[in-house]
Write a protein that holds these residues in place. Structure first.
Motif, PDB file in Angstrom:
ATOM      1  N   LEU A 129      -4.276  -0.329  -9.076  1.00  0.00           N
ATOM      2  CA  LEU A 129      -3.540  -0.549  -7.818  1.00  0.00           C
ATOM      3  C   LEU A 129      -2.257  -1.167  -7.957  1.00  0.00           C
ATOM      4  N   THR A 130      -1.915  -1.971  -8.858  1.00  0.00           N
ATOM      5  CA  THR A 130      -0.510  -2.717  -8.969  1.00  0.00           C
ATOM      6  C   THR A 130       0.402  -2.278  -9.953  1.00  0.00           C
TER       7      THR A 130
ATOM      8  N   ALA B  76       0.765  -1.331  -0.054  1.00  0.00           N
ATOM      9  CA  ALA B  76       0.062   0.155  -0.005  1.00  0.00           C
ATOM     10  C   ALA B  76       1.017   1.451   0.045  1.00  0.00           C
TER      11      ALA B  76
ATOM     12  N   ALA C  80      -8.699   1.483  -0.133  1.00  0.00           N
ATOM     13  CA  ALA C  80      -8.090  -0.028  -0.780  1.00  0.00           C
ATOM     14  C   ALA C  80      -7.336  -0.609   0.338  1.00  0.00           C
ATOM     15  N   THR C  81      -6.450   0.304   1.112  1.00  0.00           N
ATOM     16  CA  THR C  81      -5.709  -0.320   2.087  1.00  0.00           C
ATOM     17  C   THR C  81      -6.704  -0.754   3.409  1.00  0.00           C
TER      18      THR C  81
ATOM     19  N   TRP D  43      -1.390   3.074  -2.510  1.00  0.00           N
ATOM     20  CA  TRP D  43      -2.848   2.791  -2.670  1.00  0.00           C
ATOM     21  C   TRP D  43      -3.688   3.778  -1.931  1.00  0.00           C
TER      22      TRP D  43
ATOM     23  N   TYR E 169       2.788   1.517  -3.373  1.00  0.00           N
ATOM     24  CA  TYR E 169       2.171   1.752  -4.761  1.00  0.00           C
ATOM     25  C   TYR E 169       1.272   2.771  -4.598  1.00  0.00           C
TER      26      TYR E 169
END
Length: 109
Positions: free
Chosen positions: A101-102, A65, A74-75, A70, A68
């Motif tokens: 996200l990735t 997280a 999302a985390t 985040w 990237y």
């Protein structure tokens, strides 16, 4: 050009799957053995493994997280997934394969 997933994402995907499996084994197999068949030993072994995998999963979620960038939502979802049976499988299948996200440019250390 698409980046390949780095090692931390792959490790988190594996941790999510293993943590989910250990949680299901704990709840579906060893807890009934402990309380219905008076066999506490399997619960202790799987419980220790699940505890270790839980810690690894949480640490990797926080690492990924941060790396990237985040969003907080999302985390929080990925962290909360560790508390709900089957939810880490959702994280692995839906969130960790999601390009937004990735595939962001990762922070370097």
């Amino acid at each position: 050009m698409m980046q390949t997933q780095d090692r931390s994402i792959k490790q988190l995907r594996l941790a999510a799957i293993l943590e989910g499996i250990s949680y299901l084994l704990l709840l579906g197999v060893t807890m009934p053995l402990k309380y219905l068949a008076d066999m506490p030993e399997p619960n202790m072994v799987v419980g220790y493994a699940h505890g270790l995998l839980f810690i690894v999963y949480i640490a990797l979620v926080l690492l990924v997280a941060y790396r990237y960038r985040w969003p907080l939502s999302a985390t929080a979802l990925a962290l909360a997934a560790s508390l709900i049976p089957f939810a880490t499988f959702y994280v692995e299948a839906k969130m960790l394969r999601k390009e937004s996200l990735t595939r962001r440019k990762a922070r370097t250390y």
